[in-house]
Design a protein around this motif. Structure first.
Motif, PDB file in Angstrom:
ATOM      1  N   SER A 170      -2.519   4.767  14.497  1.00 27.61           N
ATOM      2  CA  SER A 170      -2.663   3.597  13.639  1.00 27.61           C
ATOM      3  C   SER A 170      -3.035   4.044  12.223  1.00 27.61           C
ATOM      4  N   THR A 171      -3.581   3.117  11.447  1.00 26.17           N
ATOM      5  CA  THR A 171      -3.870   3.385  10.035  1.00 26.17           C
ATOM      6  C   THR A 171      -4.779   4.595   9.857  1.00 26.17           C
ATOM      7  N   ASN A 172      -5.829   4.685  10.662  1.00 27.49           N
ATOM      8  CA  ASN A 172      -6.780   5.802  10.553  1.00 27.49           C
ATOM      9  C   ASN A 172      -6.078   7.149  10.628  1.00 27.49           C
ATOM     10  N   GLU A 173      -5.231   7.263  11.665  1.00 29.57           N
ATOM     11  CA  GLU A 173      -4.554   8.547  11.877  1.00 29.57           C
ATOM     12  C   GLU A 173      -3.624   8.861  10.723  1.00 29.57           C
ATOM     13  N   VAL A 174      -2.904   7.852  10.265  1.00 33.05           N
ATOM     14  CA  VAL A 174      -1.955   8.053   9.162  1.00 33.05           C
ATOM     15  C   VAL A 174      -2.694   8.525   7.914  1.00 33.05           C
ATOM     16  N   MET A 175      -3.800   7.865   7.610  1.00 32.82           N
ATOM     17  CA  MET A 175      -4.577   8.221   6.413  1.00 32.82           C
ATOM     18  C   MET A 175      -5.146   9.634   6.515  1.00 32.82           C
ATOM     19  N   SER A 176      -5.712   9.956   7.666  1.00 30.34           N
ATOM     20  CA  SER A 176      -6.291  11.289   7.841  1.00 30.34           C
ATOM     21  C   SER A 176      -5.219  12.364   7.662  1.00 30.34           C
ATOM     22  N   LEU A 177      -4.085  12.148   8.309  1.00 28.75           N
ATOM     23  CA  LEU A 177      -2.981  13.110   8.195  1.00 28.75           C
ATOM     24  C   LEU A 177      -2.549  13.276   6.753  1.00 28.75           C
ATOM     25  N   HIS A 178      -2.501  12.160   6.057  1.00 32.95           N
ATOM     26  CA  HIS A 178      -2.037  12.224   4.680  1.00 32.95           C
ATOM     27  C   HIS A 178      -3.005  13.006   3.804  1.00 32.95           C
ATOM     28  N   LEU A 179      -4.308  12.774   3.961  1.00 32.26           N
ATOM     29  CA  LEU A 179      -5.280  13.479   3.145  1.00 32.26           C
ATOM     30  C   LEU A 179      -5.278  14.977   3.451  1.00 32.26           C
ATOM     31  N   LYS A 180      -4.956  15.293   4.695  1.00 35.25           N
ATOM     32  CA  LYS A 180      -4.905  16.719   5.046  1.00 35.25           C
ATOM     33  C   LYS A 180      -3.643  17.351   4.490  1.00 35.25           C
ATOM     34  N   GLY A 181      -2.682  16.525   4.150  1.00 35.03           N
ATOM     35  CA  GLY A 181      -1.403  17.023   3.656  1.00 35.03           C
ATOM     36  C   GLY A 181      -0.365  17.153   4.741  1.00 35.03           C
ATOM     37  N   THR A 193     -10.411  28.885  -6.915  1.00 35.50           N
ATOM     38  CA  THR A 193      -9.307  29.814  -6.745  1.00 35.50           C
ATOM     39  C   THR A 193      -8.001  29.052  -6.946  1.00 35.50           C
ATOM     40  N   GLU A 194      -6.934  29.825  -7.073  1.00 38.98           N
ATOM     41  CA  GLU A 194      -5.608  29.222  -7.278  1.00 38.98           C
ATOM     42  C   GLU A 194      -5.267  28.274  -6.144  1.00 38.98           C
ATOM     43  N   GLN A 195      -5.537  28.761  -4.943  1.00 40.50           N
ATOM     44  CA  GLN A 195      -5.212  27.947  -3.767  1.00 40.50           C
ATOM     45  C   GLN A 195      -6.037  26.657  -3.780  1.00 40.50           C
ATOM     46  N   GLN A 196      -7.295  26.829  -4.124  1.00 45.09           N
ATOM     47  CA  GLN A 196      -8.169  25.662  -4.150  1.00 45.09           C
ATOM     48  C   GLN A 196      -7.687  24.637  -5.165  1.00 45.09           C
ATOM     49  N   VAL A 197      -7.262  25.146  -6.313  1.00 44.74           N
ATOM     50  CA  VAL A 197      -6.766  24.241  -7.352  1.00 44.74           C
ATOM     51  C   VAL A 197      -5.613  23.408  -6.800  1.00 44.74           C
ATOM     52  N   GLN A 198      -4.684  24.081  -6.124  1.00 44.91           N
ATOM     53  CA  GLN A 198      -3.533  23.387  -5.554  1.00 44.91           C
ATOM     54  C   GLN A 198      -3.971  22.355  -4.524  1.00 44.91           C
ATOM     55  N   GLU A 199      -4.906  22.783  -3.672  1.00 44.29           N
ATOM     56  CA  GLU A 199      -5.345  21.894  -2.593  1.00 44.29           C
ATOM     57  C   GLU A 199      -6.075  20.669  -3.137  1.00 44.29           C
ATOM     58  N   ASN A 220      -3.515  18.341  -4.527  1.00 51.60           N
ATOM     59  CA  ASN A 220      -2.828  17.590  -3.467  1.00 51.60           C
ATOM     60  C   ASN A 220      -3.713  16.492  -2.906  1.00 51.60           C
ATOM     61  N   LEU A 221      -4.984  16.846  -2.690  1.00 54.51           N
ATOM     62  CA  LEU A 221      -5.916  15.867  -2.140  1.00 54.51           C
ATOM     63  C   LEU A 221      -6.073  14.685  -3.085  1.00 54.51           C
ATOM     64  N   THR A 222      -6.177  14.986  -4.369  1.00 60.37           N
ATOM     65  CA  THR A 222      -6.318  13.918  -5.366  1.00 60.37           C
ATOM     66  C   THR A 222      -5.115  12.989  -5.320  1.00 60.37           C
ATOM     67  N   GLN A 223      -3.936  13.576  -5.217  1.00 58.03           N
ATOM     68  CA  GLN A 223      -2.722  12.765  -5.202  1.00 58.03           C
ATOM     69  C   GLN A 223      -2.637  11.915  -3.929  1.00 58.03           C
ATOM     70  N   MET A 266     -12.674  17.506   1.175  1.00 57.38           N
ATOM     71  CA  MET A 266     -13.211  18.260   0.040  1.00 57.38           C
ATOM     72  C   MET A 266     -14.117  19.382   0.550  1.00 57.38           C
ATOM     73  N   SER A 267     -14.955  19.067   1.516  1.00 59.92           N
ATOM     74  CA  SER A 267     -15.873  20.084   2.043  1.00 59.92           C
ATOM     75  C   SER A 267     -15.099  21.184   2.777  1.00 59.92           C
ATOM     76  N   CYS A 268     -13.903  20.861   3.284  1.00 64.96           N
ATOM     77  CA  CYS A 268     -13.068  21.892   3.928  1.00 64.96           C
ATOM     78  C   CYS A 268     -12.456  22.822   2.898  1.00 64.96           C
ATOM     79  N   ILE A 269     -12.052  22.251   1.771  1.00 61.82           N
ATOM     80  CA  ILE A 269     -11.400  23.045   0.726  1.00 61.82           C
ATOM     81  C   ILE A 269     -12.419  23.951   0.032  1.00 61.82           C
ATOM     82  N   LEU A 270     -13.614  23.425  -0.229  1.00 64.41           N
ATOM     83  CA  LEU A 270     -14.610  24.152  -1.021  1.00 64.41           C
ATOM     84  C   LEU A 270     -15.461  25.075  -0.169  1.00 64.41           C
TER      85      LEU A 270
END
Lengths: 101, 375
Positions: A78-89, B259-265, B268-271, B337-341
């Motif tokens: 659902s929404t939670n999973e979609v959002m989490s996945l998205h933030l992780k990339g 780091t470079e990787q961190q900057v990218q991450e 991406n997170l911001t976007q 954020m805490s995972c990246i940093l």
């Protein structure tokens, strides 16, 4: 069950939703922003909607968790999973094959 | 003797008071002498000009009219006698009228005092009720009391009061943790201790989201209004809290060098964060539209139709999911954020955040003291 399987196999990104559900709308907007046009199946607008609902419940999905998102035939959640996945990339990776751009 | 009496009488008349009662008795002294015509004229004038012939008031306010009548005197010449008789009759009538007027006045005064006493009692009762309602619904905790709260049910009231109290505690704890972070970063504490500190801070934020979830189920509109937050914080309100993307903007400058990787991450997170925010915002716009249509529906002049209202309330409850989703987004942003940093960088980021919110609250206090100053 059949219909659900058919739909999720036919379309890359399927969102089971309700026309009155604004959170479902939000999720479909997200996919569109990412360059994917999801197939939105509105349960309340289909005469066979009840069967689909039952099928989903048999798959272990709680109806209260609409929207239900399938990517590549697989249940994402659902929404939670979609959002989490998205933030992780990870979401982008999942929908890459189905991006229209 | 008679001249002095006469003078007394005339003097009283000039003061606006004709008080012949004392004088009348003395007229009997005029035995054998003619009643001065001028005196008769004076009294006649008094009666004509309707000046009050005041009775001597009794201190104990008895209802019994003082029985004063003016007696006749037939010791004078017939012509004078007639005039005096006429005067006596007129004066008696006037005295009776005055007595009646005074009696009515006393009754009116009594009724008025009674009314005042009743109003006083009522006011005391209302004050007591208000005090009781205040104690139930009001708790100091960063925000103020929303006036609408006094009207709602007792349970909701107490749950909201609990939330405000707990939020107050939360803010105090957050300030403490921010101070701890500051001293930890200034001293050379080990990585393990730092990690524990960082985890503690993150969990503290997650505690807030749990608190809010309960409050959202009780009264989501209250939560969305942000009255429980400081006034400056309310300016930045997005679906019942801070914007996750705003969060990243605040702490990113303080976690450099990356780091470079961190900057990218981080980029991406911001976007991703921004995209998720936009999607939720648009969902909320749709909810606005649906609600507006529901409230506007129906023929004009229908007033409140219960089924329509019930359906609208169900739509409003969809708001709870939105608030929960927004909090989930905040939580996920902090986690990612805490995972990246690194631990050190996370500590710096959390310190920056803590300081930021502290400053917003100080700004709010300053603002309210400024606006309450006399012009």
């Amino acid at each position: 069950m059949d219909k659900v399987q058919r739909m999720t196999r036919e379309y890359g990104v399927v969102i089971f939703s309700k026309s009155t559900c604004c959170l479902c709308y939000a999720v479909s907007i997200l996919f569109q922003d990412l360059g994917v046009i999801p197939y939105v199946y509105e349960i309340d607008h289909d005469p066979q909607g009840k069967e689909v609902e039952n099928a989903l419940m048999r798959m272990g999905c709680n109806n209260a968790l609409l929207p239900l998102v399938f990517i590549g035939g697989k249940l994402v959640g659902s929404t939670n999973e979609v959002m989490s996945l998205h933030l992780k990339g990870s979401l982008i990776q999942l929908i890459k094959p189905y991006m229209s751009v | 003797m008679n001249s002095s009496t006469y003078t007394q009488f005339v003097a009283s008349k000039r003061m606006g008071i004709c008080d012949p009662i004392h004088q009348i008795g003395m007229w009997g002294d005029f035995k054998g002498s003619s009643f001065p015509d001028t005196l008769i004229l004076e009294v006649e004038n008094c009666l004509e000009s309707e000046m009050p012939i005041m009775e001597k008031r009794l201190d104990n306010e008895t209802e019994e009219p003082s029985h004063v009548t003016v007696g006749r005197s037939n010791i004078y010449e017939p012509e004078t006698s007639k005039r005096i008789d006429k005067l006596y009759i007129q004066m008696n009538r006037r005295l009776a009228q005055n007595r009646e007027a005074a009696r009515k006045s006393r009754l009116r005064k009594k009724a008025y005092v009674q009314q005042l006493e009743n109003s006083k009692l009522k006011l005391l009762q209302l004050e007591q009720e208000l005090e009781r309602a205040r104690q139930q619904g009001l708790y100091v905790g960063g925000g103020g009391l929303d006036a609408s709260q006094i009207g709602c049910s007792g349970t909701a009231n107490s749950e909201i009061a609990t939330f405000e109290m707990e939020y107050g505690h939360w803010v105090e704890e957050q300030d403490r943790q921010t101070d701890d972070l500051k001293s930890a970063l200034n001293s050379q504490i080990g990585e393990i201790e730092m990690r524990i500190l960082v985890e503690g801070c993150l969990n503290h934020y997650f505690d807030l989201f749990r608190l809010k979830a309960t409050a959202a189920n009780t009264d989501v509109l209250y939560l969305m209004s942000g009255t429980w937050k400081a006034s400056a914080e309310r300016f930045f309100l997005w679906i019942g809290g801070f914007r996750p993307s705003e969060l990243l903007k605040v702490l990113t400058p303080h976690v450099e060098p990356l780091t470079e990787q961190q900057v990218q991450e981080v980029c991406n997170l911001t976007q991703s964060c921004q995209q998720a925010e936009d999607a939720l915002s648009q969902g909320l716009v749709k909810l606005h539209q649906i609600l507006a249509e529901a409230v506007a529906a129906g023929t004009l002049g229908d007033g409140i139709i219960l089924p329509q209202m019930t359906a609208t309330i169900e739509k409003l409850e969809a708001l709870v999911r939105f608030v929960n989703q927004a909090d989930h987004l905040r939580q996920e942003t902090l986690l990612q954020m805490s995972c990246i940093l690194s631990v050190q960088q996370s500590a710096q980021g959390l310190l920056a955040l803590g300081d930021y919110f502290k400053r917003l609250r100080s700004l709010s206090s300053l603002w309210s003291s400024r606006t309450s100053e006399p012009a």
